[in-house]
Every structure is written in C-alpha cells, then in structure tokens.
Scaffold this motif. Structure first.
Motif, PDB file in Angstrom:
ATOM      1  N   PRO A  47     -32.587 -13.670   0.006  1.00 43.23           N
ATOM      2  CA  PRO A  47     -33.913 -14.535   0.130  1.00 43.23           C
ATOM      3  C   PRO A  47     -33.929 -16.101   0.134  1.00 43.23           C
ATOM      4  CG  PRO A  47     -34.280 -12.497  -1.327  1.00 43.23           C
ATOM      5  CD  PRO A  47     -32.690 -12.533  -1.033  1.00 43.23           C
ATOM      6  N   LEU A  48     -32.872 -16.379  -0.536  1.00 45.80           N
ATOM      7  CA  LEU A  48     -32.524 -17.838  -0.905  1.00 45.80           C
ATOM      8  C   LEU A  48     -31.466 -18.442  -0.143  1.00 45.80           C
ATOM      9  CD1 LEU A  48     -33.199 -17.980  -4.788  1.00 45.80           C
ATOM     10  CD2 LEU A  48     -34.757 -18.428  -2.974  1.00 45.80           C
ATOM     11  N   ALA A  49     -30.660 -17.541   0.358  1.00 47.63           N
ATOM     12  CA  ALA A  49     -29.235 -18.308   1.149  1.00 47.63           C
ATOM     13  C   ALA A  49     -28.849 -17.287   2.210  1.00 47.63           C
ATOM     14  CB  ALA A  49     -28.569 -18.662   0.019  1.00 47.63           C
ATOM     15  N   GLU A  50     -28.092 -17.786   2.810  1.00 45.52           N
ATOM     16  CA  GLU A  50     -27.377 -16.710   3.679  1.00 45.52           C
ATOM     17  C   GLU A  50     -25.640 -17.347   3.515  1.00 45.52           C
ATOM     18  OE1 GLU A  50     -28.279 -16.992   7.802  1.00 45.52           O
ATOM     19  OE2 GLU A  50     -30.233 -15.810   7.574  1.00 45.52           O
ATOM     20  N   ILE A  51     -24.826 -16.302   3.696  1.00 50.29           N
ATOM     21  CA  ILE A  51     -23.373 -16.350   3.619  1.00 50.29           C
ATOM     22  C   ILE A  51     -22.571 -16.130   4.832  1.00 50.29           C
ATOM     23  CG2 ILE A  51     -20.988 -15.838   2.521  1.00 50.29           C
ATOM     24  CD1 ILE A  51     -22.973 -16.822   0.374  1.00 50.29           C
ATOM     25  N   TRP A  52     -21.769 -17.242   5.348  1.00 48.64           N
ATOM     26  CA  TRP A  52     -21.339 -17.045   6.894  1.00 48.64           C
ATOM     27  C   TRP A  52     -19.853 -17.309   6.603  1.00 48.64           C
ATOM     28  CZ3 TRP A  52     -23.458 -16.155  11.740  1.00 48.64           C
ATOM     29  CH2 TRP A  52     -24.839 -16.243  11.624  1.00 48.64           C
ATOM     30  N   ARG A  53     -19.255 -16.493   7.696  1.00 40.39           N
ATOM     31  CA  ARG A  53     -17.845 -16.683   7.814  1.00 40.39           C
ATOM     32  C   ARG A  53     -17.388 -17.489   8.929  1.00 40.39           C
ATOM     33  NH1 ARG A  53     -13.022 -14.782  10.190  1.00 40.39           N
ATOM     34  NH2 ARG A  53     -14.339 -13.766  11.411  1.00 40.39           N
ATOM     35  N   GLY A  54     -16.435 -18.306   8.864  1.00 43.51           N
ATOM     36  CA  GLY A  54     -15.872 -19.235  10.229  1.00 43.51           C
ATOM     37  C   GLY A  54     -14.619 -19.907   9.903  1.00 43.51           C
ATOM     38  N   ARG A  55     -14.537 -21.121  10.756  1.00 41.34           N
ATOM     39  CA  ARG A  55     -13.386 -21.689  10.710  1.00 41.34           C
ATOM     40  C   ARG A  55     -13.437 -23.071  10.960  1.00 41.34           C
ATOM     41  NH1 ARG A  55      -8.645 -18.955  11.609  1.00 41.34           N
ATOM     42  NH2 ARG A  55      -8.763 -16.828  12.306  1.00 41.34           N
ATOM     43  N   SER A  56     -12.634 -23.913  10.356  1.00 40.10           N
ATOM     44  CA  SER A  56     -12.782 -25.433  10.513  1.00 40.10           C
ATOM     45  C   SER A  56     -12.140 -25.818  11.983  1.00 40.10           C
ATOM     46  CB  SER A  56     -12.224 -26.075   9.248  1.00 40.10           C
ATOM     47  OG  SER A  56     -10.652 -26.047   9.393  1.00 40.10           O
ATOM     48  N   PHE A  57     -12.103 -27.233  12.296  1.00 40.32           N
ATOM     49  CA  PHE A  57     -11.662 -27.379  13.421  1.00 40.32           C
ATOM     50  C   PHE A  57     -10.089 -27.567  13.484  1.00 40.32           C
ATOM     51  CE2 PHE A  57     -11.782 -31.134  11.181  1.00 40.32           C
ATOM     52  CZ  PHE A  57     -10.605 -32.026  11.432  1.00 40.32           C
ATOM     53  N   THR A  58      -9.733 -27.743  12.260  1.00 45.64           N
ATOM     54  CA  THR A  58      -8.098 -27.246  12.261  1.00 45.64           C
ATOM     55  C   THR A  58      -7.743 -25.659  12.291  1.00 45.64           C
ATOM     56  OG1 THR A  58      -8.269 -27.087   9.961  1.00 45.64           O
ATOM     57  CG2 THR A  58      -7.883 -29.228  10.871  1.00 45.64           C
ATOM     58  N   GLY A  59      -8.590 -24.791  12.184  1.00 47.27           N
ATOM     59  CA  GLY A  59      -8.297 -23.417  12.407  1.00 47.27           C
ATOM     60  C   GLY A  59      -8.503 -22.845  11.027  1.00 47.27           C
ATOM     61  N   MET A  60      -8.725 -23.302   9.939  1.00 46.45           N
ATOM     62  CA  MET A  60      -8.661 -22.888   8.406  1.00 46.45           C
ATOM     63  C   MET A  60     -10.073 -22.057   8.404  1.00 46.45           C
ATOM     64  SD  MET A  60      -9.256 -24.776   4.826  1.00 46.45           S
ATOM     65  CE  MET A  60      -7.539 -25.680   5.155  1.00 46.45           C
ATOM     66  N   GLU A  61      -9.773 -20.823   7.849  1.00 45.28           N
ATOM     67  CA  GLU A  61     -10.931 -19.716   7.753  1.00 45.28           C
ATOM     68  C   GLU A  61     -11.668 -20.433   6.460  1.00 45.28           C
ATOM     69  OE1 GLU A  61     -10.168 -15.483   9.084  1.00 45.28           O
ATOM     70  OE2 GLU A  61      -8.351 -16.081   7.871  1.00 45.28           O
ATOM     71  N   VAL A  62     -13.174 -20.360   6.548  1.00 46.58           N
ATOM     72  CA  VAL A  62     -13.728 -21.007   5.560  1.00 46.58           C
ATOM     73  C   VAL A  62     -14.940 -20.005   5.331  1.00 46.58           C
ATOM     74  CG1 VAL A  62     -13.430 -23.410   6.076  1.00 46.58           C
ATOM     75  CG2 VAL A  62     -15.194 -22.185   7.301  1.00 46.58           C
ATOM     76  N   VAL A  63     -15.842 -19.977   4.238  1.00 48.04           N
ATOM     77  CA  VAL A  63     -16.846 -19.333   3.751  1.00 48.04           C
ATOM     78  C   VAL A  63     -17.711 -20.492   3.602  1.00 48.04           C
ATOM     79  CG1 VAL A  63     -17.998 -17.738   2.189  1.00 48.04           C
ATOM     80  CG2 VAL A  63     -15.557 -17.368   2.864  1.00 48.04           C
ATOM     81  N   ALA A  64     -19.366 -20.064   4.013  1.00 53.56           N
ATOM     82  CA  ALA A  64     -20.251 -21.459   3.910  1.00 53.56           C
ATOM     83  C   ALA A  64     -21.502 -20.541   3.302  1.00 53.56           C
ATOM     84  CB  ALA A  64     -20.600 -21.912   5.037  1.00 53.56           C
ATOM     85  N   LEU A  65     -22.081 -21.121   2.342  1.00 53.97           N
ATOM     86  CA  LEU A  65     -23.333 -20.545   1.803  1.00 53.97           C
ATOM     87  C   LEU A  65     -24.272 -21.615   2.322  1.00 53.97           C
ATOM     88  CD1 LEU A  65     -24.577 -19.610  -1.780  1.00 53.97           C
ATOM     89  CD2 LEU A  65     -25.453 -21.734  -0.819  1.00 53.97           C
ATOM     90  N   VAL A  66     -25.392 -21.223   3.230  1.00 52.27           N
ATOM     91  CA  VAL A  66     -26.501 -22.246   3.727  1.00 52.27           C
ATOM     92  C   VAL A  66     -27.675 -21.480   3.238  1.00 52.27           C
ATOM     93  CG1 VAL A  66     -27.269 -22.922   5.866  1.00 52.27           C
ATOM     94  CG2 VAL A  66     -24.916 -22.352   5.656  1.00 52.27           C
ATOM     95  N   LEU A  67     -28.466 -22.588   2.576  1.00 53.96           N
ATOM     96  CA  LEU A  67     -29.788 -22.072   2.135  1.00 53.96           C
ATOM     97  C   LEU A  67     -30.582 -21.793   3.097  1.00 53.96           C
ATOM     98  CD1 LEU A  67     -30.766 -24.657  -0.714  1.00 53.96           C
ATOM     99  CD2 LEU A  67     -29.800 -22.458  -0.798  1.00 53.96           C
ATOM    100  N   SER A  68     -31.359 -20.585   2.866  1.00 51.37           N
ATOM    101  CA  SER A  68     -32.542 -20.225   3.769  1.00 51.37           C
ATOM    102  C   SER A  68     -33.733 -21.271   3.825  1.00 51.37           C
ATOM    103  CB  SER A  68     -32.943 -18.875   3.301  1.00 51.37           C
ATOM    104  OG  SER A  68     -33.778 -18.891   2.315  1.00 51.37           O
ATOM    105  N   THR A  69     -34.654 -20.988   4.704  1.00 57.96           N
ATOM    106  CA  THR A  69     -35.832 -22.110   4.784  1.00 57.96           C
ATOM    107  C   THR A  69     -36.688 -21.811   3.542  1.00 57.96           C
ATOM    108  OG1 THR A  69     -36.059 -21.484   7.127  1.00 57.96           O
ATOM    109  CG2 THR A  69     -38.006 -22.509   6.169  1.00 57.96           C
ATOM    110  N   THR A  70     -36.823 -20.609   2.992  1.00 58.45           N
ATOM    111  CA  THR A  70     -37.379 -20.649   1.629  1.00 58.45           C
ATOM    112  C   THR A  70     -36.544 -21.236   0.499  1.00 58.45           C
ATOM    113  OG1 THR A  70     -38.379 -18.395   2.358  1.00 58.45           O
ATOM    114  CG2 THR A  70     -38.204 -18.917  -0.234  1.00 58.45           C
ATOM    115  N   GLY A  71     -35.287 -21.114   0.516  1.00 54.56           N
ATOM    116  CA  GLY A  71     -34.354 -21.664  -0.458  1.00 54.56           C
ATOM    117  C   GLY A  71     -34.493 -23.247  -0.411  1.00 54.56           C
TER     118      GLY A  71
END
Length: 397
Positions: free
Chosen positions: A20-44
């Motif tokens: 309800p307050l955030a989403e968790i995403w997996r991705g990569r940086s421009f260097t290819g490093m795997e990363v995890v991001a927490l991004v607040l939802s609109t409600t949060g």
C-alpha cells in the motif's frame, strides 16, 4: 504505479512486491550491476510521515550500514515518487528492509520482506571460482610453446573476480572513486563558472531547478495528538442505543489517550495504548480482568477506539470505507452498518460478548476526525456498555 519506475541511470524490469505504501523493483544500473529499489506509491508519497520515515531510514542506511545490510547506492527523497536503491546481494538485506518502518509499526511487514527476499535469492549469485584441473585447456594455455589461448573473460565475470579479490574493501574503493569524481567535477564546474563570469552570455541564463526542502520532522503518526480534551458532564437526553448515564453521574473521566475527546467510565479504568499507524491511533480501555471458568482472564467491559484525522467532512466520508476496514480488522469487530445520520454509523451484536460498534465523523477545535468505537461486555455489564458507548457518541456530537 503499474509501469517500471523511470530513474536516470537505472532500468527496472521486474516488480517484486506491491505494498500500500511502496513497491519493490529489481533492475540494473547502467554499468550492469543488479539493484533493488524501493519506490513509494502514490499513497505513500502523499503522506509526509511516510516520506519522513523513508528519509530517516535511507540516511541511516547510507551513513551507518549494519554488517548484514547493503549500503545505499542512490536515493531521491524529493521527487514525486521518492525512492531508495541498493545493490542486490543475495543473503543480505537490501532496499526491501526500508519497507518495514514506513507505516510506523515495526515488524508487521515481515511476510512482505520474506516474499521479496525469496525472489531475490535467484539473482546476483556469484559462482565460486575453482582451480583448473591438471591437463585441462587452462593448463595448456600457460605452458611453454602452447598456442591455445585461454577463453576470453567477459566484463561482468572480470568485475566479479575483482570484487571477490577486494572483499570488504570494495565499498571503500567505491567511496574513494565517488570522492575523486566529485572533486574533479567540482573543479571543472568552478572553472566553467569562472569563465562564465568573465564572459557573460548574451542569452538570458535560466535559473537551475532547485529541489524542494525535505519534509520537516513532526511527531508520529501523521495526525495531531490532543494532550487533554474537555469533558461534558452527563445530562438529559436519549442515547444512540439503550441506557445512558443519569444526569450528574459521578464517572471516571478518561482523557489521557491523545484523543480529541474524553468520555466517562463507570469505575477506575485500565488504559492501554495499542500503537499507531501512519494515519490512525489505536487505544483500549477496560475494567480489571476477572478469572473465568477456564482459568483465563477476561475483562467484563472493554472499549477499543481508533481515531483518524481528516481535512474536512468530505475527506472523512471518502476514507470511511478504508478506515472501517482497518479498525474493525484490528479490533476483530463487526463493521457498522446502520446509518443514524450523515455522520454516524453503528451496529449491535447480541452474541457473547455483547458488542456495540460505531463510526462517527465529527468536528472539534477546527479539525475533522473519524472515530471508530467497539464496546464489548459480558451479559451482566450490558447496561454499562451502553452507557459508555452513548457517552462517546455524545462527546463527539
């Protein structure tokens, strides 16, 4: 937020959790490093308390990372949807750990954290490097007179090998590189700025966009706490359901729960603060528990109260369904179904325990409030339960 977050320097392709307050995403940086991001939802993002909690936990992750926590790599606390990013390191706690303190109730998001970490376990693992066996191609490539070359090593594998060799020093190296880049950038920027001063531009210079200030620190949760509210003594007039306190009754006034109203209690109360979320206070008042036949303790009379602040009556009415769902679930109580008027809903359950519930929207001292109440009792205390219930209704009129 159905689409991947658009964050410069990063690309996200897998959403691991919708909260309800955030989403968790997996991705990569421009260097290819795997990363995890927490991004607040609109409600949060719309809740200044959630923003403040993300800022506090992010600063802690950046300045004082614990032994089993990956340090913060990037964050923007002033964007429309604030975010925080860490490297993906299997077996260690990354950006998903920042989810837990967002709603102000620590420890209630363990299932969400475990769900994210179980998915992250499949990514980012570095296989151990084993020594080549004797007589293999790797041995022949180093022997004198051999023409076979060792297979080329990819950039990612080479980076992993260096990281393995550096071990814990990799973070110190990264910090050193960042400092060097910052110093060079600052020097170049200063030189360019000096040149601009010496040779003014003919075109008007547009002022750079400045980020807004971080939210100011306020008390938790995101609503005003009232130190003490006045009490109106019982008078004539009917109640909402059943019995009311007789006019002039000598009652115990409960007014130290940070609530915007006080109410009468028939005898010395036991008060409990049940905690608070980012929007709602939860409180409990009961009489002294008495032993029951099963050798357990049961309180003959219990009042549980939830309070949420609204911007106005329309705001209270718009969030009432969600508010009712939250507080009735927290108190394991039925939802109010009968409308008394445009601001009051209530229900009566004659089962054991006897239970009265009410949701009430009312205004006090220029503020609007939603109040959820559940009063329950043993059969002998039903009239007293009605008196308490009606007194809370009267105090919030």
């Amino acid at each position: 937020m159905n689409n991947p977050p658009q964050i410069p320097g990063y690309q996200f392709d897998q959403r691991l959790l919708v909260h309800p307050l955030a989403e968790i995403w997996r991705g990569r940086s421009f260097t290819g490093m795997e990363v995890v991001a927490l991004v607040l939802s609109t409600t949060g993002a719309a809740d200044p308390q959630v923003r403040e909690r993300l800022g506090r936990s992010s600063r802690g992750a950046a300045l004082d990372p614990q032994q089993q926590e990956t340090p913060l790599w990037a964050a923007n606390l002033n964007s429309d949807l604030p975010y925080a990013i860490t490297q993906l390191v299997p077996g260690q706690s990354g950006a998903e750990r920042l989810l837990d303190p967002l709603d102000g109730l620590l420890g209630n998001d363990e299932q969400s954290l475990d769900a994210v970490r179980s998915q992250l376990a499949h990514y980012g693992a570095t296989p151990p490097l084993e020594p080549p066996a004797a007589g293999t191609t790797e041995d022949r490539s180093t022997a004198p007179g051999t023409t076979d070359a060792a297979p080329p090593v990819g950039k990612v594998e080479l980076a992993r090998e260096y990281r393995r060799k550096l071990g814990p020093w990799v973070y110190a190296v990264v910090v050193l590189i960042v400092l060097i880049v910052f110093t060079v950038t600052y020097s170049v920027g200063a030189a360019v700025g000096s040149a601009v001063k010496d040779h003014p531009a003919t075109e008007p210079v547009v002022a750079p966009v400045q980020p807004s200030a971080l939210p100011s620190h306020v008390l938790l949760p995101g609503l005003a706490k009232v130190a003490s509210a006045p009490y109106v003594r019982p008078g004539a007039g009917p109640g909402l359901v059943g019995e009311t306190y007789p006019s002039g009754s000598d009652v115990q006034v409960v007014n130290q729960l940070d609530l915007p109203f006080s109410f009468g209690w028939p005898r010395p109360p036991e008060v409990k603060l049940l905690g608070e979320s980012s929007t709602t206070l939860y409180r409990r008042v009961q009489t002294e528990p008495l032993p029951d036949p099963n050798r357990r303790t049961a309180a003959p009379l219990v009042a549980q109260i939830a309070v949420r602040q609204c911007r106005d009556l329309a705001g209270c009415l718009s969030v009432r369904p969600a508010f009712d769902e939250d507080w009735t679930k927290a108190f394991k109580a039925p939802a109010p179904r009968t409308a008394k008027d445009a601001q009051t809903w209530y229900s009566v359950s004659n089962a054991t325990p006897y239970t009265l519930v009410m949701t009430r929207a009312y205004s006090s001292a220029g503020r609007w409030w939603l109040v959820g109440v559940a009063v329950s009792s043993v059969p002998d205390e039903v009239p007293t339960a009605q008196m308490v219930f009606n007194d809370i209704w009267r105090q919030t009129n």
